[in-house]
Design a protein around this motif. Structure first.
Motif, PDB file in Angstrom:
ATOM      1  N   ASN A  57       1.102  -0.853   0.140  1.00 12.05           N
ATOM      2  CA  ASN A  57       0.359  -0.375  -0.151  1.00 12.05           C
ATOM      3  C   ASN A  57       0.850   1.476  -0.032  1.00 12.05           C
ATOM      4  O   ASN A  57       1.991   1.637   0.998  1.00 12.05           O
ATOM      5  N   GLY A 102       2.301   3.505  -5.255  1.00 10.42           N
ATOM      6  CA  GLY A 102       2.202   4.601  -6.154  1.00 10.42           C
ATOM      7  C   GLY A 102       1.575   3.926  -7.161  1.00 10.42           C
ATOM      8  O   GLY A 102       1.302   4.671  -8.336  1.00 10.42           O
ATOM      9  N   THR A 124      -1.756   3.670  -7.393  1.00  9.50           N
ATOM     10  CA  THR A 124      -3.159   3.700  -7.892  1.00  9.50           C
ATOM     11  C   THR A 124      -3.089   5.260  -8.826  1.00  9.50           C
ATOM     12  O   THR A 124      -2.790   5.416 -10.383  1.00  9.50           O
ATOM     13  N   THR A 125      -1.910   5.621  -8.687  1.00  8.74           N
ATOM     14  CA  THR A 125      -1.426   6.909  -8.960  1.00  8.74           C
ATOM     15  C   THR A 125      -0.945   6.773 -10.760  1.00  8.74           C
ATOM     16  O   THR A 125      -0.958   7.642 -11.131  1.00  8.74           O
ATOM     17  N   LEU A 130      -7.236   8.472  -3.795  1.00  5.66           N
ATOM     18  CA  LEU A 130      -6.596   9.281  -4.155  1.00  5.66           C
ATOM     19  C   LEU A 130      -6.208  10.305  -3.628  1.00  5.66           C
ATOM     20  O   LEU A 130      -6.676  10.231  -2.088  1.00  5.66           O
TER      21      LEU A 130
HETATM   22  N1  ADP Z   1      -3.338  13.696  -4.385  1.00  8.85           N
HETATM   23  C1  ADP Z   1      -2.602  13.223  -4.029  1.00  8.85           C
HETATM   24  N2  ADP Z   1      -2.509  14.281  -3.226  1.00  8.85           N
HETATM   25  C2  ADP Z   1      -0.962  13.754  -2.393  1.00  8.85           C
HETATM   26  N3  ADP Z   1      -0.514  12.628  -2.236  1.00  8.85           N
HETATM   27  C3  ADP Z   1      -0.909  11.857  -2.984  1.00  8.85           C
HETATM   28  C4  ADP Z   1      -2.053  11.962  -3.848  1.00  8.85           C
HETATM   29  N4  ADP Z   1      -2.267  10.815  -4.662  1.00  8.85           N
HETATM   30  C5  ADP Z   1      -1.396   9.408  -3.946  1.00  8.85           C
HETATM   31  N5  ADP Z   1      -0.785  10.259  -3.096  1.00  8.85           N
HETATM   32  C6  ADP Z   1      -0.097   9.404  -2.358  1.00  8.85           C
HETATM   33  O1  ADP Z   1       1.293   9.251  -2.731  1.00  8.85           O
HETATM   34  C7  ADP Z   1       1.675   7.980  -2.825  1.00  8.85           C
HETATM   35  C8  ADP Z   1       1.006   6.596  -3.349  1.00  8.85           C
HETATM   36  O2  ADP Z   1      -0.776   6.494  -3.354  1.00  8.85           O
HETATM   37  P1  ADP Z   1      -1.140   5.498  -3.822  1.00  8.85           P
HETATM   38  O3  ADP Z   1      -0.972   5.322  -5.334  1.00  8.85           O
HETATM   39  O4  ADP Z   1      -3.179   5.773  -3.971  1.00  8.85           O
HETATM   40  O5  ADP Z   1      -0.564   4.273  -4.160  1.00  8.85           O
HETATM   41  P2  ADP Z   1      -1.042   2.306  -3.747  1.00  8.85           P
HETATM   42  O6  ADP Z   1      -2.103   2.568  -5.447  1.00  8.85           O
HETATM   43  O7  ADP Z   1      -0.017   2.242  -4.647  1.00  8.85           O
HETATM   44  O8  ADP Z   1      -1.899   1.975  -3.156  1.00  8.85           O
HETATM   45  C9  ADP Z   1       0.904   7.365  -1.127  1.00  8.85           C
HETATM   46  O9  ADP Z   1       1.332   7.815   0.066  1.00  8.85           O
HETATM   47  C10 ADP Z   1      -0.737   8.846  -1.432  1.00  8.85           C
HETATM   48  O10 ADP Z   1      -0.591   9.318   0.060  1.00  8.85           O
END
Ligand code: ADP
Ligand code: MG
Lengths: 248, 309
Positions: free
Chosen positions: A40, A43, A45-46, B309
């Motif tokens: 988790n 990144g 989802t990002t 997100l």
């Molecule tokens: N819009 C955003 N603003 C600030 N931080 C973000 C945002 N989106 C994701 N993050 C941060 O980026 C990191 C990766 O998130 P994410 O891509 O959701 O991880 P995963 O899907 O691998 O669990 C996390 O630390 C999250 O808090």
């Protein structure tokens, strides 16, 4: 650009001072299933947000079948054949199940009149049937169970003409029967000329589905390879299971 | 039909147009506007001025009020796509107050002194009797409701609603959500504009006090009480909010008490609705109930919601 499939090349993304994606590069072959795994916050989802244009990337390049997607608006990227699901589903809450599918299809098949209305009705029926939701078509989204909602989010993908499908934790929270249905469903996608990239925590499921695995941690792609090789790697196991709650 | 009942019917039909058009913004595109009375005013003054200075032809008057309202709605949408929605509510109040000032102070509007409006004509015939004017209004209301129905039941309207439900997901599925907001707001403005022209025609007189902020709040109350995002909700809301004060007027002799009671009642109804029936009165007609317990779900992970997100 000569490469086919999905190309993610030297992508960086930070939110404020936090570097979420660091020099990330990977490719997904057309008509294949690739899994993005990692703890988790890695990144994953990002990466989907950057590919679909929901968030702009800081630098680097993304292309699909030779078309550079970097910098395009989300609705334009969608029209280049990219569709996704969301970890938190993001269904259209004030609409019925059927309307959720219908509105996406109507957007995807904008051209052509004549039998269009009939075509959309029949296709909507067949999509709902294929995910087992035909009987609840007139229900509002809020009346669905969690599993039904998840299958509706997949139905919405099928309503597009997209050929690159990005699935964000599509099987989490499903029981084993529904997971079986889900595996069958995803396996059938490449035979319909779809390319799949999915984020999944369930490694058994990943082994079942994916031809290629990309292991991410802290925004880096640590390893790429066949599922069985990735899962044998003790170093990755330590990252994956060490300290991180595994939901199985 | 004339006198008291005729006037109440006219006011009710106009309220139906106003509430149904605001619902396109509030219920579908999710643009929370407290400037709807200014769209209503733009149409009323445009229609009145055209009728006074140019021609009382019903098509020309309605057409120009429609156009003027649409322009107002488009400007408002331009604000709505640039400002986050809780701030937009404030911006719309600003817009409303600016328009109110213009209605009050522009020479052509007659300010609070108002304008006398001539009867409209159809193919050269003056429509002066109250039966004729109610008939015109009924037709206009039917057309307005037809437009509202289409928005709920057309591909184009569904895309507006999808964008209102979840802008991020809608655009990821190829919908142009900004276009949806613009068209919802322009159509809402156009319909409110026509309602304004109808009001000027029915009353044969307008002044600036009618198109003030409190009217915007009343129209919003109609939408919320009846049920935003449904076709019948705003109609029910418009009828209730228009007719109840009249009934109160019957039972309470002292007109000052009636005004106070009315305000208290609105407040009470809004609080009760928000607490117990946020879907509005229309929500009672909708099939609802708790999600069924279906197999296919692991109970412990069912409510798992990671912030994606
Ligand atoms: N819009 C955003 N603003 C600030 N931080 C973000 C945002 N989106 C994701 N993050 C941060 O980026 C990191 C990766 O998130 P994410 O891509 O959701 O991880 P995963 O899907 O691998 O669990 C996390 O630390 C999250 O808090
Ligand atoms: Mg995630």
């Amino acid at each position: 650009m000569t490469e086919n499939g999905l190309v993610v090349s030297h992508v960086y993304k930070s939110y404020g001072a936090i570097n979420v994606i660091n020099d990330l590069s990977f490719t997904v072959k057309e008509h294949s299933i690739t899994a993005l795994v990692g703890p988790n916050g890695a990144g994953k989802t990002t990466v989907f947000n950057l590919i679909t244009g929901t968030d702009p990337l800081d630098s680097g390049m993304v292309s699909w079948k030779g078309t550079v997607l970097t910098g395009l608006k989300p609705y334009v990227i969608a029209r280049h054949g990219v569709a996704r699901t969301y970890q938190d589903l993001r269904l259209f809450g004030s609409m019925t199940v059927r309307e959720n599918v219908q509105v996406v299809m109507e957007t995807s098949f904008k051209d052509g009149f004549g039998h269009r209305k009939k075509m959309i009705r029949e296709r909507t029926d067949s999509i709902l049937k294929s995910v087992g939701l035909l009987g609840v078509g007139s229900r509002r989204v809020e009346e669905l169970s969690y599993a039904e909602k998840k299958f509706l989010s997949l139905a919405r993908l099928l309503a597009t003409t997209a050929d690159l499908l990005l699935l964000d934790e599509p099987a989490s929270g499903l029981d084993s029967t529904s997971q079986g249905d889900f595996v069958t469903f995803v396996r059938s996608l490449p035979t319909h000329a779809k390319t799949v990239c999915l984020v999944e925590h369930n490694l058994e499921l990943v082994r079942n589905l994916a031809e290629e695995v990309i292991f991410m941690d802290s925004g880096y792609a640590l390893r790429k390879g066949r599922p069985e090789d990735i899962m044998k790697d003790p170093e990755l196991g330590a990252i994956y299971f060490g300290g991180v709650h595994e939901d199985e | 039909m004339g006198g008291y009942v005729g006037e109440l019917l006219a006011v009710t039909l106009i309220a139906v147009i106003l509430a149904s058009s605001l619902n396109l913004m509030v219920g579908y595109a999710r643009i929370y506007s407290l400037a709807h009375a200014s769209m209503y005013g733009i149409g009323a003054y445009t229609g009145a001025l055209i009728a006074i200075h140019y021609t009382p032809n019903v098509f020309v008057v309605c057409g120009s009020a429609l156009l003027a309202g649409a322009i107002g709605g488009t400007i408002l949408a331009g604000l709505a796509i640039r400002i986050r929605f809780e701030y937009f509510l404030v911006a719309s109040i600003g817009f409303q107050i600016i328009m109110q000032d213009l209605f009050n102070n522009l020479g052509v509007t007659g300010g609070s002194g108002g304008l006398s409006v001539p009867a409209l004509t159809l193919f050269g015939i003056q429509l002066t009797s109250s039966n004729e004017s109610i008939a015109v209004l009924a037709i206009v209301t039917a057309i307005a409701l037809g437009v509202a129905w289409m928005v709920r039941h057309s591909p184009w309207g569904r895309a507006i609603i999808a964008g209102g439900d979840d802008e991020v997901a809608a655009s990821a599925f190829g919908m142009r959500t900004h276009d949806g907001r613009f068209s919802a707001s322009a159509i809402a403005g156009a319909l409110a504009g026509v309602a304004g022209a109808m009001y000027a025609y029915q009353m044969a007189y307008i002044n600036s006090t009618t198109f003030a902020l409190n009217e915007s709040v009343v129209i919003m109350a109609m939408v919320i009480i009846g049920g935003a995002g449904t076709f019948v909700g705003p109609i029910i809301g418009a009828v209730i909010v228009t007719v109840i004060p009249e009934l109160l007027g019957f039972f309470v002799v002292n007109p000052t008490d009636s005004g106070l009671l009315q305000t208290l009642l609105y407040g009470l109804i809004l609080v009760i609705m928000m607490r117990f029936q946020p879907a509005g009165l229309a929500g009672f007609f909708r099939r609802s109930g708790p999600p069924r317990e279906t197999p296919g779900i692991e109970s412990d992970t069912a409510t798992k919601q990671e912030s994606a997100l």
